[in-house]
Design an enzyme around this catalytic site. Structure first.
Site, PDB file in Angstrom:
ATOM      1  N   ASP A 145       0.837  -1.195   0.000  1.00  0.00           N
ATOM      2  CA  ASP A 145       0.000   0.000   0.000  1.00  0.00           C
ATOM      3  C   ASP A 145       0.875   1.250   0.000  1.00  0.00           C
ATOM      4  OD1 ASP A 145      -2.318  -1.459   0.097  1.00  0.00           O
ATOM      5  OD2 ASP A 145      -2.568  -1.284   2.265  1.00  0.00           O
ATOM      6  N   ARG A 146       0.381   2.309  -0.591  1.00  0.00           N
ATOM      7  CA  ARG A 146       1.118   3.570  -0.646  1.00  0.00           C
ATOM      8  C   ARG A 146       1.510   4.061   0.743  1.00  0.00           C
ATOM      9  NH1 ARG A 146       0.101   9.129  -0.584  1.00  0.00           N
ATOM     10  NH2 ARG A 146      -2.071   8.747   0.009  1.00  0.00           N
TER      11      ARG A 146
END
Length: 314
Positions: A145-146
């Protein structure tokens, strides 16, 4: 058995480490021209498509510009470059921890997306690495995930990507995460959390729902001080937001999480304060191409543990 149509190589070079968009025209359809299909499919507006066609920005497999009145050919491929969105540069280094002729392993900072997606295109680990390392064929074997920092595996040769992706699919990679979250004396650990997690397209947060478990996480307490604790998380599966959902379900949501337990308002672009306190700490696997045993450990630290006041008061 019907043979799958081979996808030609892209006739356009990458731009800022980003591949051109490829569109395959459906085998069945009533469009008379390529233009008609693109106007309907891309939802960019007829004026935008006409402008791109007039400027020669949409090309076929031979690299030649597609004419504005080019006849529709079922199964045909066309390519073009999307307009890159304005992105605020993520002001943190992307550290390469290992590189050979087959793979690249990096230690990703918070806030940097792994691969182009949505409004994050050039400001991604993949685009940066392709340019910095000079490996245009580089691809990601999996994704973080970012908002999560830590170790990510990339593959150098396209023909070997499937072998490395299968490691994650077949759960042959040992992944260990670290998280900082509230401390609950009444929470008995270690424990294995099992639940069914589903995420609807277009909905930010995933949900635990009734049904057969598809998400399994080992949660261990490493240490605690005051009202905070450091946890070791061992995912046995890879559902979207799995660790964040499971920690929230235990009543100890990860510090800095903008989705769990409550979805907060969107963070303004360029706001890099109080990152999610989740780190992909360990990545271990046997290389499917070389047979080498790999064990990588992130060099990053979670600031809410090492320097809480700095993290909390930004």
């Amino acid at each position: 058995m019907r043979r799958r149509k081979r996808i030609p190589s892209a006739p356009l070079p990458q731009r800022a480490g980003v591949d051109p968009v490829r569109v395959r025209l459906p085998v069945e359809g009533a469009w008379g021209t390529v233009r008609e299909h693109l106007v309907e499919r891309l939802a960019a507006g007829a004026g935008v498509i006409d402008g791109m066609l007039d400027a020669g920005l949409i090309v076929g497999a031979d690299g030649r510009a597609v004419a504005a009145d080019a006849a529709y050919v079922p199964g045909m491929f066309v390519w073009f470059h999307r307009e890159l969105p304005d992105e605020v540069p993520v002001p943190f280094d992307l550290d390469v921890v290992y590189r050979d002729e087959h793979i690249v392993v990096v230690d990703k900072p918070h806030f940097l997306a792994t691969t182009p997606r949505g409004s994050h295109v050039a400001e991604t680990a993949l685009a940066r690495l392709r340019q910095e390392l000079g490996i245009p064929a580089l691809t990601a074997a999996h994704r973080l995930d970012r908002l999560t920092a830590g170790l990510v595996l990339f593959t150098v040769r396209p023909e070997e990507r499937g072998a490395y992706q299968s490691l994650f699919r077949d759960r042959l990679v040992r992944k260990e995460y670290e998280a900082v979250a509230p401390y609950r004396e009444s929470l008995t650990l270690p424990r294995t959390v099992r639940s069914r997690i589903e995420k609807e397209r277009g909905v930010l947060a995933a949900q635990e729902v009734p049904g057969e478990p598809n998400a399994v996480t080992l949660v261990e307490l490493v240490e605690h001080r005051d009202q905070r604790a450091r946890y070791r998380l061992g995912p046995r599966t890879g559902q979207t937001h799995q660790l964040r959902v499971h920690m929230n379900a235990l009543g100890v949501p990860i510090l800095g999480d903008p989705l769990y337990p409550v979805v907060t308002g969107p963070v303004p672009a360029g706001d890099f304060r109080r990152p999610l306190q989740l780190l992909a700490r360990v990545l271990e696997f046997t290389d499917p191409v070389t047979g080498r045993s790999h064990s990588f450990v992130s060099g990053r630290t979670l600031e809410a543990w090492s320097a809480y006041e700095n993290w909390a008061t930004r």
